[in-house]
Motif scaffolding. Structure first.
Motif, PDB file in Angstrom:
ATOM      1  N   ILE A   1       0.856  -1.188   0.000  1.00 42.71           N
ATOM      2  CA  ILE A   1       0.000   0.000   0.000  1.00 42.71           C
ATOM      3  C   ILE A   1       0.894   1.241   0.000  1.00 42.71           C
ATOM      4  O   ILE A   1       1.707   1.441   0.903  1.00 42.71           O
ATOM      5  N   SER A   2       0.748   2.096  -1.036  1.00 42.95           N
ATOM      6  CA  SER A   2       1.527   3.329  -1.104  1.00 42.95           C
ATOM      7  C   SER A   2       0.710   4.552  -0.714  1.00 42.95           C
ATOM      8  O   SER A   2       1.286   5.609  -0.419  1.00 42.95           O
ATOM      9  N   PHE A   3      -0.635   4.421  -0.673  1.00 43.08           N
ATOM     10  CA  PHE A   3      -1.485   5.573  -0.327  1.00 43.08           C
ATOM     11  C   PHE A   3      -2.822   5.078   0.179  1.00 43.08           C
ATOM     12  O   PHE A   3      -3.364   4.084  -0.301  1.00 43.08           O
ATOM     13  N   ILE A   4      -3.340   5.750   1.201  1.00 39.47           N
ATOM     14  CA  ILE A   4      -4.717   5.561   1.643  1.00 39.47           C
ATOM     15  C   ILE A   4      -5.267   6.940   1.956  1.00 39.47           C
ATOM     16  O   ILE A   4      -4.577   7.795   2.531  1.00 39.47           O
ATOM     17  N   ASN A   5      -6.507   7.218   1.563  1.00 37.82           N
ATOM     18  CA  ASN A   5      -7.039   8.579   1.648  1.00 37.82           C
ATOM     19  C   ASN A   5      -7.349   9.022   3.071  1.00 37.82           C
ATOM     20  O   ASN A   5      -7.341  10.209   3.380  1.00 37.82           O
ATOM     21  N   ARG A   6      -7.609   8.095   3.979  1.00 33.09           N
ATOM     22  CA  ARG A   6      -7.879   8.489   5.368  1.00 33.09           C
ATOM     23  C   ARG A   6      -7.603   7.307   6.279  1.00 33.09           C
ATOM     24  O   ARG A   6      -7.322   6.204   5.822  1.00 33.09           O
ATOM     25  N   THR A   7      -7.672   7.575   7.572  1.00 27.81           N
ATOM     26  CA  THR A   7      -7.362   6.527   8.541  1.00 27.81           C
ATOM     27  C   THR A   7      -8.439   5.457   8.550  1.00 27.81           C
ATOM     28  O   THR A   7      -9.604   5.720   8.227  1.00 27.81           O
TER      29      THR A   7
ATOM     30  N   LYS B   1      -2.718   6.064   9.476  1.00 26.29           N
ATOM     31  CA  LYS B   1      -2.237   5.997   8.094  1.00 26.29           C
ATOM     32  C   LYS B   1      -0.807   5.452   8.027  1.00 26.29           C
ATOM     33  O   LYS B   1      -0.459   4.714   7.120  1.00 26.29           O
ATOM     34  N   SER B   2       0.018   5.817   9.027  1.00 24.11           N
ATOM     35  CA  SER B   2       1.401   5.339   9.037  1.00 24.11           C
ATOM     36  C   SER B   2       1.470   3.827   9.235  1.00 24.11           C
ATOM     37  O   SER B   2       2.443   3.180   8.832  1.00 24.11           O
ATOM     38  N   ASP B   3       0.442   3.238   9.892  1.00 23.26           N
ATOM     39  CA  ASP B   3       0.410   1.781  10.061  1.00 23.26           C
ATOM     40  C   ASP B   3       0.061   1.083   8.759  1.00 23.26           C
ATOM     41  O   ASP B   3       0.419  -0.083   8.559  1.00 23.26           O
TER      42      ASP B   3
ATOM     43  N   GLU C   1       0.169   2.631   5.253  1.00 23.51           N
ATOM     44  CA  GLU C   1       1.034   2.929   4.109  1.00 23.51           C
ATOM     45  C   GLU C   1       2.383   2.253   4.280  1.00 23.51           C
ATOM     46  O   GLU C   1       3.057   2.429   5.298  1.00 23.51           O
ATOM     47  N   GLY C   2       2.775   1.479   3.306  1.00 19.64           N
ATOM     48  CA  GLY C   2       4.004   0.694   3.374  1.00 19.64           C
ATOM     49  C   GLY C   2       3.771  -0.749   3.771  1.00 19.64           C
ATOM     50  O   GLY C   2       4.633  -1.592   3.584  1.00 19.64           O
ATOM     51  N   ALA C   3       2.567  -1.042   4.327  1.00 19.62           N
ATOM     52  CA  ALA C   3       2.232  -2.418   4.690  1.00 19.62           C
ATOM     53  C   ALA C   3       1.640  -3.129   3.484  1.00 19.62           C
ATOM     54  O   ALA C   3       1.438  -2.544   2.416  1.00 19.62           O
ATOM     55  N   ASN C   4       1.322  -4.422   3.645  1.00 22.80           N
ATOM     56  CA  ASN C   4       0.737  -5.226   2.571  1.00 22.80           C
ATOM     57  C   ASN C   4      -0.734  -5.459   2.872  1.00 22.80           C
ATOM     58  O   ASN C   4      -1.135  -5.629   4.039  1.00 22.80           O
ATOM     59  N   VAL C   5      -1.560  -5.440   1.823  1.00 18.27           N
ATOM     60  CA  VAL C   5      -2.999  -5.651   1.995  1.00 18.27           C
ATOM     61  C   VAL C   5      -3.268  -6.964   2.725  1.00 18.27           C
ATOM     62  O   VAL C   5      -4.172  -7.069   3.562  1.00 18.27           O
ATOM     63  N   LEU C   6      -2.451  -8.001   2.435  1.00 11.55           N
ATOM     64  CA  LEU C   6      -2.688  -9.321   3.038  1.00 11.55           C
ATOM     65  C   LEU C   6      -2.531  -9.292   4.552  1.00 11.55           C
ATOM     66  O   LEU C   6      -3.066 -10.160   5.248  1.00 11.55           O
TER      67      LEU C   6
ATOM     68  N   MET D   1      -9.568  -7.761   9.375  1.00 12.57           N
ATOM     69  CA  MET D   1      -9.385  -8.074  10.790  1.00 12.57           C
ATOM     70  C   MET D   1      -8.700  -6.910  11.491  1.00 12.57           C
ATOM     71  O   MET D   1      -7.708  -6.386  11.009  1.00 12.57           O
ATOM     72  N   GLY D   2      -9.258  -6.484  12.648  1.00 11.22           N
ATOM     73  CA  GLY D   2      -8.624  -5.475  13.468  1.00 11.22           C
ATOM     74  C   GLY D   2      -7.575  -6.096  14.366  1.00 11.22           C
ATOM     75  O   GLY D   2      -7.543  -7.319  14.555  1.00 11.22           O
ATOM     76  N   PRO D   3      -6.671  -5.297  14.939  1.00  4.49           N
ATOM     77  CA  PRO D   3      -5.630  -5.854  15.825  1.00  4.49           C
ATOM     78  C   PRO D   3      -6.202  -6.519  17.062  1.00  4.49           C
ATOM     79  O   PRO D   3      -5.559  -7.346  17.679  1.00  4.49           O
TER      80      PRO D   3
END
Length: 810
Positions: free
Chosen positions: A466-472, A478-480, A482-487, A519-521
């Motif tokens: 993920i390189s961009f998401i429009n909102r939290t 957002k920092s959690d 962007e840079g993570a994987n959708v999976l 799934m949430g944390p």
């Protein structure tokens, strides 16, 4: 006294030694040589003479060999050999074997001191072993000599095989190869097995046999060959130049040749190349179209080529030393002489333009260049230079000067034109600046739309990063994300479907829609409807856009609706059973009455006296059959009315139809209605909840029975249940009756809630039935028969396979 004890033990040991020799059939040592001679041998020979009794106690120890153990004769008397040498397995084993009657010889190593030991049993006249006698000879120097010889041989072998030169041993008489090293094999490309035992003639290694004859003759006459160069041929046919040295040695008493060879093929090729380069240089210097000169380190001319002599107008003899300055124009002489001296003093190159003055007074321009040559220490050894006529270039320079003046004028005019164009350009820049500001405002508006959109918008690459998401996306920041994987945010069971969808988007560029769970944390679950589209640059897909809408509440609402529909379906089944209660009671009363009557008859027969057992067995079997029938009826009713979660499975349509008719058969019999079945063979299976589909079918059959209830007595009351393959992927059940038919303009209102044609009905049966069929991705509808009555149709999809996840996840 200790001395007396030692003397006694020595005497006993000598006696034991002597008696052992006599008993073995050999003359005792004391009978063979005099005592003085034996003492002399023991005193001057590196041996130890010893004896022990049956318990291992030394009774004799003497001989000069004890010195190496730092002992004296008699020091070991009275001590146990097992105590002194228990840590030496060879000694202990040899003693035990001798005590067992074996005579043997062993090599013993006592902390680096080596002994050659002889062990023999001491026997009495009755052949009873009473001890062991032995002789130990010190062989340390011999072992050291052997080891030194072995190490020397290993060093020779290592030097032989690792030498950078090829080494070979040949027999002088016939040239047979005795041994060669790996370097020799590597040079000529042979294996050891191909060389040893053959000659160079066998292998055709000599390019010129006369060279072989010369080598052999020199070796025989002078005993040596030193740094001779010969041509050979490798196994692969490659020509090799080798430098060979050889001398005659003697091996096993026969004259042989030890030869060393070095592959100098590349060296020779390099030397030849250097000679060719020198020849080309000389040819080039002689024929070059420029003048070439060569000086010493002090700048004095040594040699010039023909072109130099022709260009400058001096012979090589005239140009020698400082003579070349005679051809310089007087106006340039002092300048060039000073520049040349400065360059030579500094050891640097020189490039200068100057004029020459010929003998007939003609002036010409030349370009002189000189470069120093240096040795390995960096010292200047000479200079090489060229002189090139540049009259043509000078003419071009003059023409260029005139052209530059003209160009300057044109540039001035062009500058004025550019100033005017610059003013116009500034106006255009101002207009574009305004357009850019408008574009920034438009971009800000679009950014606001994306960031404030109710849906989540993500940009991902082909690997899912993920390189961009429009909102939290609570509870994530957002920092959690962007840079993570959708999976990372999907349960594992959704990974395969997501990867398949993403691969399809990057391959075809077409939009893919699906539902996913995130799934949430904390383990919470949220449902999203997602649409994945391609991001293209030109015709290339560089990323994908995921637009996800939160449908968790919607999904929960749908699940609640399905649950309530399931409850209504259960209520409907209970209602259907309630309507059939009288019939079911009658159906159960018959087997119960039969059971009661047969049981009572058995009791009366038994009370009357002796009876035939076979008659009682038949009665008991009848009771069992009636009880089983009643039990099956009750079981079917319980399965039908039991409340449980829907279970989607593969369903055989004809078996389901048979079970539904079995439940309705009593009701049909009570109203004198005949039920016929027209079942298609080899139908594929459908997927669904068996009880729910059976409920719909039973409801349609009971409705058909009710529609036939008010028909006249002479009317044939018939119901036909058909199963068929409606299309390539659909199955169909039809319930057809010849009753009163459907009301006019019945359309679909009969499937609406609380619409009923029964006086005692609540009007929910058909509504619930349609909901059940639609949940099974099917369709329920009615048609009027041309000959009277009505037909209700159920259409269901054919099972896609053994995987039931599509249904169980609903």
């Amino acid at each position: 006294m200790p001395g007396s004890r030692q003397t006694q033990l020595e005497r006993a040991g000598s006696s034991l030694w002597r008696s052992g020799a006599e008993e073995s059939g050999r003359p005792a040592a004391i009978d063979l040589v005099s005592a003085d001679l034996l003492d002399s041998v023991l005193a001057h020979s590196p041996i130890v003479l010893w004896a022990i009794d049956s318990d291992g106690i030394f009774t004799l120890s003497t001989g000069q060999g004890l010195d190496v153990l730092e002992m004296k004769p008699g020091d070991m008397l009275g001590q146990s050999i097992f105590d002194l040498y228990g840590g030496q397995p060879t000694v202990v084993d040899s003693v035990r074997r001798a005590l067992a009657g074996e005579e043997l010889r062993s090599l013993v190593d006592l902390d680096g001191i080596h002994f050659d030991c002889w062990f023999a049993p001491l026997r009495t006249a009755d052949e009873i072993i009473v001890g062991v006698r032995g002789v130990a000879t010190v062989i340390t120097q011999q072992k050291q000599a052997e080891q030194a010889l072995q190490e020397s041989e290993e060093r020779f072998a290592k030097a032989f095989h690792s030498s950078p030169l090829g080494i070979l041993f040949t027999r002088l008489e016939d040239g047979l190869f005795i041994d060669v090293n790996d370097t020799f094999l590597g040079i000529f490309g042979y294996s050891r097995e191909e060389v040893v035992g053959k000659t160079s003639l066998d292998l055709k290694m000599w390019v010129d046999l006369s060279e072989r004859d010369h080598c052999v003759q020199t070796l025989r006459e002078h005993g040596t060959v030193h740094d001779a160069e010969y041509q050979f041929r490798s196994k692969q046919g490659k020509r090799i130049i080798a430098r060979v040295s050889a001398e005659i040695i003697e091996l096993d008493g026969k004259p042989c040749a030890l030869s060393l060879c070095e592959d100098i093929t590349e060296q020779k090729q390099t030397e030849n190349a250097v000679r060719e380069i020198e020849q080309r240089y000389q040819t080039l210097a002689r024929t070059a179209p420029v003048g070439i000169f060569h000086t010493d380190a002090a700048g004095h001319c040594l040699d010039v080529n023909e072109q130099y002599a022709s260009l400058v107008g001096l012979t090589p003899a005239e140009a020698a030393g400082e003579g070349w300055q005679k051809a310089l124009h007087p106006d340039d002489l002092q300048r060039i002489a000073a520049e040349w001296k400065a360059a030579v003093d500094a050891g640097r190159s020189l490039r200068a333009e100057y004029r020459l003055l010929s003998r007939d007074g003609m002036t010409s321009w030349v370009l002189g260049q000189a470069t120093p040559e240096r040795n390995d220490a960096g010292e200047v050894t000479s200079y090489v230079g060229t002189v090139t006529g540049i009259d043509d270039f000078k003419q071009i320079e003059r023409a260029q000067h005139s052209l530059n003046l003209e160009l300057t004028s044109r540039i001035r005019e062009r500058t004025n034109e550019l100033n005017r164009a610059d003013f116009s350009l500034r106006e255009q820049i101002q207009e574009r600046k305004q357009l850019f500001e408008d574009l920034l405002q438009s971009q800000a508006r679009w950014k606001s739309v994306v960031e404030d959109a109710p849906d989540f918008i993500l940009i991902v690459d082909q690997q899912g990063t993920i390189s961009f998401i429009n909102r939290t996306l609570p509870p994530y920041q957002k920092s959690d994300i962007e840079g993570a994987n959708v999976l990372d945010f999907l349960p594992e069971e959704y990974h395969t479907q997501y990867q398949k969808n993403m691969a399809s988007v990057f391959k075809t560029g077409e939009l893919v829609a699906s539902q996913i769970m995130v799934m949430g944390p904390d383990g919470s679950e949220a449902w999203y409807a997602s649409r994945i589209g391609a991001v293209k640059v030109g015709k290339r897909i560089v990323a994908a856009t995921i637009v996800a809408r939160d449908i968790t509440q919607q999904t929960q609402t749908e699940e609640e609706i399905r649950r309530r529909q399931a409850d209504l379906a259960h209520v409907s089944r209970l209602s259907t059973m309630g309507e059939m209660a009288a019939t079911l009671a009658h159906e159960l009363n018959q087997p119960l009455s039969a059971i009661s009557n047969y049981a009572a008859g058995c009791v009366r027969r038994l009370q009357a006296g002796p009876v035939d057992a076979n008659e009682l067995i038949k009665a008991a079997q009848t009771i069992s059959r009636q009880a089983s029938g009643a039990s099956e009826t009750i079981g079917r009713i319980l399965d039908f009315v039991r409340k449980k979660d829907a279970v989607y499975e593969h369903v055989v349509l004809n078996e389901l139809v048979a079970d539904a008719i079995e439940l309705a058969l009593s009701e049909a019999n009570r109203h004198r209605v005949s039920i016929f079945v027209e079942a298609a063979e080899n139908l594929p299976m459908t997927m669904g909840d068996r009880i729910q589909i059976e409920q719909v079918l039973l409801n349609l059959i009971v409705n058909a029975i009710d529609a036939l209830h008010d028909m006249s007595a002479d009317h044939h009351r018939n119901i036909v249940v058909k199963t068929s393959l409606a299309s390539q992927n659909r199955l169909q059940i039809s319930v057809c009756d010849n009753g009163c038919g459907l009301p006019e303009d019945f359309a679909d209102w009969i499937f609406e809630p609380f619409q009923s044609g029964k006086t005692q009905g609540i009007g929910m049966g058909l509504s619930i039935s349609r909901s059940i069929i639609e949940l099974h991705k099917g369709r329920l509808w009615a048609t009027a028969n041309d000959t009277g009555g009505a037909t209700f149709h159920i259409s269901l999809p054919i099972s896609p396979g053994e995987n039931t996840n599509e249904f169980n996840d609903r």
